[in-house]
Design an enzyme around this catalytic site. Structure first.
Site, PDB file in Angstrom:
ATOM      1  CG  ASN A 160      -0.315  -0.169   2.055  1.00 25.67           C
ATOM      2  OD1 ASN A 160       0.493  -0.901   2.042  1.00 25.67           O
ATOM      3  ND2 ASN A 160      -1.001   0.090   3.862  1.00 25.67           N
ATOM      4  CD  GLU A 211      -1.576   4.551   4.429  1.00 26.28           C
ATOM      5  OE1 GLU A 211      -1.099   6.024   5.686  1.00 26.28           O
ATOM      6  OE2 GLU A 211      -2.217   3.810   4.629  1.00 26.28           O
ATOM      7  CB  CYS A 247      -5.397  -1.524  -1.767  1.00 26.03           C
ATOM      8  SG  CYS A 247      -6.030  -0.438  -1.021  1.00 26.03           S
ATOM      9  CD  GLU A 276      -5.743  -5.890  -1.093  1.00 27.89           C
ATOM     10  OE1 GLU A 276      -4.764  -4.820  -1.387  1.00 27.89           O
ATOM     11  OE2 GLU A 276      -6.050  -6.754  -0.331  1.00 27.89           O
ATOM     12  CB  CYS A 295     -10.886  -2.987   0.232  1.00 28.73           C
ATOM     13  SG  CYS A 295     -10.428  -1.652  -1.114  1.00 28.73           S
ATOM     14  CB  CYS A 322      -7.996  -4.865  -3.625  1.00 26.68           C
ATOM     15  SG  CYS A 322      -7.486  -3.278  -3.375  1.00 26.68           S
TER      16      CYS A 322
HETATM   17  N1  THU Z   1      -5.494  -1.775   2.014  1.00 25.30           N
HETATM   18  C1  THU Z   1      -4.530  -1.701   1.392  1.00 25.30           C
HETATM   19  O1  THU Z   1      -3.751  -2.150   0.806  1.00 25.30           O
HETATM   20  N2  THU Z   1      -5.934  -3.296   0.975  1.00 25.30           N
HETATM   21  C2  THU Z   1      -6.701  -3.306   1.351  1.00 25.30           C
HETATM   22  O2  THU Z   1      -7.289  -4.625   0.452  1.00 25.30           O
HETATM   23  C3  THU Z   1      -7.528  -2.910   2.321  1.00 25.30           C
HETATM   24  C4  THU Z   1      -6.549  -2.150   2.706  1.00 25.30           C
HETATM   25  C5  THU Z   1      -4.490   0.050   2.458  1.00 25.30           C
HETATM   26  C6  THU Z   1      -5.114   0.703   2.023  1.00 25.30           C
HETATM   27  C7  THU Z   1      -4.471   1.779   3.369  1.00 25.30           C
HETATM   28  O3  THU Z   1      -3.077   2.230   3.473  1.00 25.30           O
HETATM   29  C8  THU Z   1      -4.460   0.930   4.921  1.00 25.30           C
HETATM   30  O4  THU Z   1      -4.513  -0.424   4.261  1.00 25.30           O
HETATM   31  C9  THU Z   1      -5.632   0.721   5.776  1.00 25.30           C
HETATM   32  O5  THU Z   1      -6.642   1.184   5.015  1.00 25.30           O
END
Ligand code: THU
Length: 140
Positions: free
Chosen positions: A50, A52, A61, A63, A94, A97
């Site tokens: 991920n 941000e 994210c 994925e 999520c 993804c």
């Molecule tokens: N996140 C992911 O990388 N993948 C997911 O499927 C769910 C959330 C990350 C996004 C963000 O940087 C952190 O997790 C918190 O939501």
């Protein structure tokens, strides 16, 4: 068949790649690091973490990062995916993804792994994204 059970050794290279990518996660806002790794049809493994953003909505994210990297290197066939976090309970991808993965691999086996406890949960994408809207849905 490889990837049929959570303890199949075929997962090991994907777990290693997801762990390595997770170590590179850029998550200064949530402190929630995620690593993802795709087993590609040509036998290669492509990972993502991920990333941000100060504008929170710009966050990518793990994925979707892995899918973008794989597609950019010409890989669109995926046989399996690992998603790793440090949460004690293995965390599900999520919705966004799930939708992105569905574009290329609607029946993708996904192993959810907790780096902290080692707990694993094996799911299949069509089980966690029932009634998916996909490429075929666009036919009029
Ligand atoms: N996140 C992911 O990388 N993948 C997911 O499927 C769910 C959330 C990350 C996004 C963000 O940087 C952190 O997790 C918190 O939501």
């Amino acid at each position: 068949m490889p990837y049929d059970s959570a303890d199949d050794p075929a997962w090991n290279p994907l777990i290693d790649a997801a762990r390595a990518a997770m170590a590179n996660a850029y998550a200064p806002y949530s402190s929630y690091a995620v690593g993802a790794a795709l087993a590609c049809g040509d036998g290669s493994v492509v990972a993502g973490c991920n990333v941000e953003n100060a504008s929170y909505g710009g966050t990518i994210c793990a994925e979707r990062g892995a899918v973008s990297a794989a597609v950019a290197s010409g890989r669109r066939i995926y046989d399996a995916c690992v998603v790793m976090t440090r949460a004690a309970e293995p965390a599900y991808p999520c919705g966004l993804c799930r939708q992105t993965l569905n574009e290329f691999a609607p029946r993708l086996p996904i192993l959810l792994v907790s780096q902290t406890t080692g707990a694993r949960r094996l799911v299949r994408l069509d089980e966690i994204l029932p009634g998916a809207f996909g490429p075929a849905s666009l036919k009029l």
